[in-house]
Design an enzyme around this catalytic site. Structure first.
Site: not given
Ligand SMILES: [Fe+2]
Ligand SMILES: [Fe+2]
Length: 396
Positions: A176, A179
Site C-alpha cells: 500500500e 500508492h
Molecule cells: Fe487498499
Molecule cells: Fe491503497
C-alpha cells in the site's frame, strides 16, 4: 466478554463520523454526543486545535470479541498461510512508483516532466480535488497499519512476528505504501496543487487517526477492510477512467495500477471473512450487521487542512458529484459483499443471527431508496475554495 466503554469528548456537530457520500447520509440513532467544544473567536478555536478540529467521538468500545474466539484465528493460521499470503506479490514482481514517473537520473527528465505538466493542464480542478483527497487517504497508511494491529488474535505482536496474520499486515502495508508515494510524486510534479497545504492535511490526518469502530475484533476489522479495499478499487478505477476521458493516459495508468492492487487486497480480505462465515456463521453475520449499522466510515473521515472544518464532507461531495465515489457505490459494494458471502443462504442461525441476516439482506434496497430520495431533493451545491488548489473554488 469484556466491554469497556470510554466516553471521550470533543464533538463538532458539523463533522459526521461516518461517511456515506453526502447525498445519502442518514444519521445513526446510536450517535453519542459526549460534549461539544464551542468558542467565541476563531483564534481561540485554532489555539485549541493544534492537531485537528473538534469532532464527533463515539463511545469507544474495546475488546468486544469473546476471548475464546481468539482461538479461531490461531486455529486457521495454516489456512491463512496457504490461502491469504498467496495474494501478496513478491517484491521483485511488484511495480514501483518510479516505473510511472520521470526518471530523475535520465537526460530526458526535464522533457518528461514538461510533458506530464502539459497533460495535467487539460484536467479540471474538481478532478484534482478528488485525486488529492485520494492521495491523502493513501498517505495516512500508518493509521491503517495501526488499526490492523489493534485486532485481537491477529496483531503483529513484536513488529516482526512470523504468524501469517502479521506477515500479511506488514507486506500489505508495504504494498500500500507505493500508492501514496506514487500519487504524491505525481501531484508534486504536475504543478497544479498546493503541496504544502496537502502535506499539512496529511500530518493532521495521521495525527487524528481514524475511528472505524471495529472494537479490536478481527470479525469487524476484516469486514471493514473488505469493504474499504473494494471502495478504493472503485474510486481509483473511476479516477483512472476520468483521466483517460481528459486525455491523460499516463495518469489513467497510474490510477488503474493502484486500483488493481486494491482489487487483489479485496480478494484476500473477503476470503478471510468467507472463512469466518464457514467456521462461525452466526457470529460473522452478527458482526456484518453490526458494522453496517454503524456505517462504514471512510478511512480519511477526520481529514483537516488547518482551515476547513468540513473538509472531508466537501471532498466527498465533489467525489460524489464527479461520480468517483458515490452513495450508489456504497450500496453496490454492500450488495456485492452480501452475494459474495452468500449471506441470504445461511441456515441454522440463532434468532439474533437471523435478525442480523434479515437486516443485512434488506439494507441495500433501503440505502438505494434513501439515495434516490436524496438525489430527488438535491439542489446544486455551492462553490467553495479548496486550499489544496490555492483556494480556487470548486462546486460541491
Ligand atoms: Fe487498499
Ligand atoms: Fe491503497
Amino acid at each position: 466478554m469484556a466491554l469497556k466503554l470510554n466516553a471521550i469528548n470533543f464533538q463538532s456537530p458539523k463533522c459526521p463520523s461516518f461517511s456515506l457520500p453526502p447525498a445519502a447520509s442518514f444519521r445513526s440513532p446510536k450517535f453519542f454526543m459526549a460534549s461539544t467544544l464551542r468558542s467565541g473567536s476563531k483564534e481561540v478555536e485554532t489555539a485549541k486545535k493544534p492537531f485537528g478540529p473538534p469532532r464527533e467521538v463515539h463511545v469507544q468500545v474495546t475488546h468486544s470479541m469473546p476471548p475464546q474466539k481468539i482461538e479461531i484465528f490461531k486455529s486457521i493460521e495454516d489456512w491463512a498461510e496457504d490461502n491469504i499470503l498467496v495474494h501478496l506479490k513478491p517484491v521483485e514482481k511488484c511495480w514501483q512508483p518510479q516505473d510511472f514517473l520521470p526518471d530523475p537520473a535520465s537526460d530526458g527528465f526535464h522533457d518528461q516532466v514538461k510533458e506530464l505538466r502539459e497533460r495535467a493542464k487539460e484536467i479540471p480542478d474538481d478532478y484534482f480535488v478528488v485525486l488529492v483527497g485520494d492521495m491523502i487517504t493513501e498517505e495516512a497508511l500508518p493509521t491503517y497499519q495501526t488499526m490492523l494491529n489493534t485486532l485481537d488474535g491477529v496483531r503483529d505482536e513484536t513488529g516482526a512476528s512470523l504468524t501469517p496474520w502479521a506477515v500479511w499486515t506488514r507486506a500489505w502495508t508495504a504494498e500500500e505504501n507505493r500508492h501514496g508515494d506514487l500519487l504524491n510524486k505525481y501531484l508534486y510534479l504536475c504543478g497544479r496543487v498546493d503541496m504544502k497545504q496537502i502535506e499539512k492535511t496529511i500530518q493532521y490526518l495521521i495525527g487524528s487517526g481514524m475511528d472505524p469502530r471495529t472494537e479490536n475484533s478481527p470479525y469487524l476489522g476484516f469486514i471493514y477492510t473488505s469493504f474499504q479495499e473494494r471502495a478504493t478499487f472503485v474510486s481509483h478505477g473511476n479516477t483512472a477512467r476520468q483521466a483517460r476521458e481528459h486525455g491523460d493516459l499516463k495518469l489513467a495508468q497510474i490510477c488503474g495500477t493502484i486500483a488493481s492492487d486494491e482489487k487483489r487486497h479485496e480478494t484476500a480480505y473477503t476470503k478471510i471473512v468467507e472463512k469466518l462465515f464457514e467456521i462461525d456463521p452466526d457470529g460473522t453475520v452478527q458482526s456484518f450487521a453490526d458494522m453496517m449499522r454503524k456505517k462504514i466510515s471512510m478511512p480519511a473521515h477526520l481529514m483537516y487542512d488547518g482551515r476547513d472544518d468540513n473538509l472531508f464532507d466537501h471532498f466527498s461531495a465533489v467525489a460524489q458529484r464527479l461520480g468517483v465515489y458515490t452513495a450508489r457505490d456504497y450500496a453496490d459494494i454492500l450488495e456485492h459483499l452480501v452475494v459474495r458471502w452468500k449471506v441470504a443462504d445461511l441456515t441454522g442461525l440463532s434468532s439474533e443471527g437471523q435478525k442480523a441476516q434479515e437486516y443485512v439482506c434488506g439494507l441495500t434496497p433501503r440505502i438505494r431508496r434513501l439515495e434516490e430520495r436524496a438525489q430527488g431533493r438535491a439542489k446544486q451545491g455551492p462553490k467553495i475554495p479548496f486550499s489544496w488548489i490555492y483556494d480556487r473554488e470548486v462546486q460541491l
